[in-house]
Structures are given as structure tokens and as C-alpha cells.
Design an enzyme around this catalytic site. Structure first.
Site, mmCIF file in Angstrom:
data_model
loop_
_atom_site.group_PDB
_atom_site.id
_atom_site.type_symbol
_atom_site.label_atom_id
_atom_site.label_comp_id
_atom_site.label_asym_id
_atom_site.label_seq_id
_atom_site.Cartn_x
_atom_site.Cartn_y
_atom_site.Cartn_z
ATOM 1 N N CYS A 90 0.808 -1.222 0.000
ATOM 2 C CA CYS A 90 0.000 0.000 0.000
ATOM 3 C C CYS A 90 0.842 1.274 0.000
ATOM 4 O O CYS A 90 0.330 2.348 -0.331
ATOM 5 C CB CYS A 90 -0.941 0.014 1.198
ATOM 6 S SG CYS A 90 -2.153 -1.324 1.195
ATOM 7 N N HIS A 341 -8.850 3.843 -2.063
ATOM 8 C CA HIS A 341 -7.470 3.402 -1.835
ATOM 9 C C HIS A 341 -6.987 2.536 -3.003
ATOM 10 O O HIS A 341 -6.906 1.313 -2.890
ATOM 11 C CB HIS A 341 -7.418 2.625 -0.526
ATOM 12 C CG HIS A 341 -6.072 2.128 -0.119
ATOM 13 N ND1 HIS A 341 -4.877 2.660 -0.597
ATOM 14 C CD2 HIS A 341 -5.715 1.121 0.735
ATOM 15 C CE1 HIS A 341 -3.866 2.006 -0.053
ATOM 16 N NE2 HIS A 341 -4.340 1.062 0.746
ATOM 17 N N CYS A 371 0.530 2.463 6.125
ATOM 18 C CA CYS A 371 0.746 1.079 6.552
ATOM 19 C C CYS A 371 0.776 0.173 5.330
ATOM 20 O O CYS A 371 0.142 0.464 4.311
ATOM 21 C CB CYS A 371 -0.351 0.640 7.515
ATOM 22 S SG CYS A 371 -2.025 0.910 6.905
#
Length: 386
Positions: A90, A341, A371
Site C-alpha cells: 500500500c 485506496h 501502513c
């Protein structure tokens, strides 16, 4: 003389919902469109670019084959310009900016691009939503044996964080509502307009992020069933949205930028990457942020604005509570719960939004942390320059 890496310009696409407005965009074309907007807008001579570094978390199908090189060629950038694609899960888009900036600070590059991309509409999501985790597809026997076979997917790990920090379902849902309301307010006020790449979606021109709800339905959110544990608190509403998007930042040596007449919008003060428990997965944002602050010679009180990726609501909550950070300075324009996202691009989007918001508020220091799968995290401290 010490070299400094500065952000010259930064752009991003509007974020599309999975199967939504960006569903017809091949991911290479989506990134190419973003790059072809960034370079002329920045004022940089394409022939001076040293490298294009792109973060992409799901490098399979249309996103295989080094999307960085393919996209820069699609953008009409010089044939002699190299590109490489990385996977830091990510945080891939943020890591791409770090690598570009590290090349600048080392003296190997004068100007480079750090970018991020993810089309979750057009890529096989594989084990991402398997509650048992990726198991044999991602891990070998040795890794599983080291952790007694207990390497969960991120959703179950988020439930572990909820239990350890004692958050309630009501707290998570309220944070999700806050994300939508702040993102909607920022959109209506035009705060995102200057950073968005104009493009056509499947249903016409796309001028805003697709997933934001201006009036989130609290009762409907409360009625949703937990996704990963029947007795848990993580739902689709308090998790980040599965999305499509791209972002790109042009990074240069400060002295070179000044001599070339390029704007230096922000200085990259410090960059870190950290790792922690791969079972909990989300706690490395704390270590990465502390290290970034230490390297910058700053305290948390010096940070005017912080962006902590909203992979799941408990992540920014634990970061806020551990640092004692003011809520009105954290994710001030909403986050991935509302905006979406697209894995590889989110770090670039957060940095882009942070630069713009520091400028809008005439503030000085900002911090971004994301994260990452496997228990990692990146953190970046930037300083707005006048």
C-alpha cells in the site's frame, strides 16, 4: 554542498470506484495520462528527466511488464528515459517518491518522477479478500512455519488491532463518517481542484473523486455485518474503498530547480521505512513516524498536518492516540475510507494532497505515513517552501 530533494509539482487523477468511472481505462494509459499532465505543467524539460519510478502493488495482468516504462512511452516522454516499477504494497506510491528523492540527494539524478498506480477494476485481486490470507500463493513453507501458519490477511489483522487498542464499532463508524464529511467539504470548497488531472470517465468528464458520500447514512452503516469476524467491528463502511487511480510527483535537486527556473513547492525533510509485527501488520506506522521525526530533528508538535492512510479506521485512530495528535490536524480533507485506496497510488495521492493543503493553510511541516502488507510502513516529513 549538501543536496536537497524538493517537490516541484504533484498531480493525481480523481479516484474511481471499482467498476466505476475509470473501469475502461487500461492502467498503463491511466498513468500515461497522468505523466503527460505532470511534466508540461511542472515546466521541466522532458530531456532532463533521469528516471521514472512507479509504485504498483498488484503487478499482474495489465499491470505486469513494468508499467513505469510502458506508461512513460505512452505519455510521449523521451525514448531514452528509463522507468522501473516497485512493490511496497500500500505504500508503493510513497516509496517511489522516496527512491526518486534518494537518487536526487545522492547526486545520481537532478530531476526524476515518483509515481503510483492501481487499477483494481481491471486486476485480479486474488487473495486480498480471502479471510484466511494469501497462504501458499504468497508465502513459502518456511515463512508460514516461522509464524505457526498464522499470517492473516489485512482484514483479520485490523480486527486484532481493534481488540488490542479497545476500539468500539461506534468509534470506527464515527471516524468513517468524519472521513466522508471532510472529503465532501473539501471537494465542494474546491480544495482538490488544482491537483486533479482532467480525464473522461466511462460516463463523461470526471472532475471529482467518485466514492465520497456527502451525507453518509449512519443507520445503514451501523446495520452492516462485520466482514472478517462475526463478532468483530471491521465493516465495508469503516474500511478503505477498493478503487482505481494514479498520482505522480516531480522531484528535483533544490539548487538545480532554482537554476532551471522550476518551482520548489516543498522540501523532503526525511524519509523512512520500518517494519513490525507481520501478524498485527498495522503498527509500523508508529515506528516509521518516530524515525522520520527523529531524522528531521522535529517533535510531533512541530507537525502542522498529518496524513495517516485510512486502510481501516483503527489505523489512524491508533496513530492519533499513540502520538496524542490533534484530531483537527489529522486527515483534514478525509482519507481513503471516503476517497478510496488504489493501492499503489495512495502514497502519491497523500503527498500531493499534503503539499496542496500546506500551501492553502500557509503551514510549514507535514507528515505522511502509510501502513503496508507484511507489517511495514513508510513515513515522509515535508516542509512547505515559500
Amino acid at each position: 554542498m549538501t543536496r536537497e530533494a524538493v517537490i516541484v509539482d504533484a498531480v493525481r487523477t480523481p479516484v474511481g470506484k471499482r467498476g466505476g468511472q475509470l473501469r475502461d481505462w487500461h492502467p498503463v494509459d491511466l498513468l500515461a495520462h497522468t505523466l503527460s499532465d505532470l511534466v508540461p505543467r511542472s515546466g521541466a524539460d522532458p530531456d532532463t528527466l533521469a528516471d521514472v519510478v512507479v509504485g504498483c502493488a498488484l503487478q499482474r495482468g495489465e499491470q505486469a511488464g513494468n508499467v513505469a516504462r510502458n506508461a512513460l512511452l505512452g505519455a510521449g516522454l523521451p525514448i531514452g528515459l528509463p522507468g522501473t516499477t516497485l512493490d511496497r504494497q500500500c505504500g508503493s506510491g510513497q516509496q517511489s517518491v522516496h527512491f526518486a528523492a534518494q537518487g536526487v540527494k545522492s547526486g545520481e539524478y537532478d530531476v526524476a518522477i515518483g509515481a503510483g498506480l492501481e487499477s483494481m477494476s481491471r486486476t485480479d485481486l486474488g487473495p486480498l479478500f480471502d479471510p484466511s490470507g494469501p497462504r501458499g500463493e504468497w508465502y513459502g513453507e518456511r515463512v508460514l512455519a516461522r509464524f505457526d501458519g498464522n499470517l492473516p490477511a489485512q482484514g483479520p489483522s485490523a480486527e486484532l488491532v481493534v481488540a488490542k487498542w479497545g476500539y468500539t464499532r461506534e468509534q470506527l463508524d464515527e471516524f468513517a463518517v468524519r472521513s466522508h464529511l471532510r472529503a465532501a467539504a473539501a471537494t465542494e470548497a474546491g480544495y482538490f481542484a488544482s491537483q486533479l488531472v482532467a480525464l473522461d470517465g466511462a460516463d463523461g468528464p470526471m472532475t471529482r473523486d467518485e466514492g465520497i458520500r456527502a451525507t453518509p447514512d449512519r443507520e445503514r452503516m451501523a446495520a452492516l455485518k462485520p466482514v472478517f469476524d462475526p463478532a468483530g467491528a471491521i465493516t465495508a463502511a469503516n474500511s478503505s474503498q477498493v478503487s482505481d487511480g494514479a498520482a505522480a510527483l516531480l522531484v528535483a535537486d533544490r539548487a538545480y530547480a532554482e537554476s532551471a527556473g522550476l518551482p520548489a513547492r516543498a522540501r523532503i525533510v526525511s524519509m523512512t521505512v520500518a517494519a513490525d509485527d507481520p501478524v498485527l501488520q498495522f503498527t509500523a506506522v508508529l515506528a516509521a513516524s518516530r524515525a522520520a521525526l527523529d531524522r528531521a530533528g522535529l517533535g510531533i508538535g512541530d507537525i502542522d498536518l498529518a496524513e495517516v492512510n485510512e486502510a481501516f479506521a483503527p489505523v489512524p485512530l491508533l496513530w492519533r492516540d499513540e502520538f496524542g495528535y490533534p484530531d483537527d490536524q489529522l486527515n483534514v480533507n478525509g482519507g481513503s475510507i471516503a476517497i478510496g485506496h488504489p493501492l499503489g497510488s495512495t502514497g502519491g495521492r497523500l503527498l500531493t494532497q499534503l503539499v496542496c493543503e500546506l500551501e492553502r493553510r500557509d503551514a510549514r511541516y507535514g507528515l505522511v505515513t502509510v501502513c503496508e502488507g507484511g507489517g511495514m510502513a513508510n513515513a515522509t516529513v515535508i516542509e512547505r517552501l515559500t
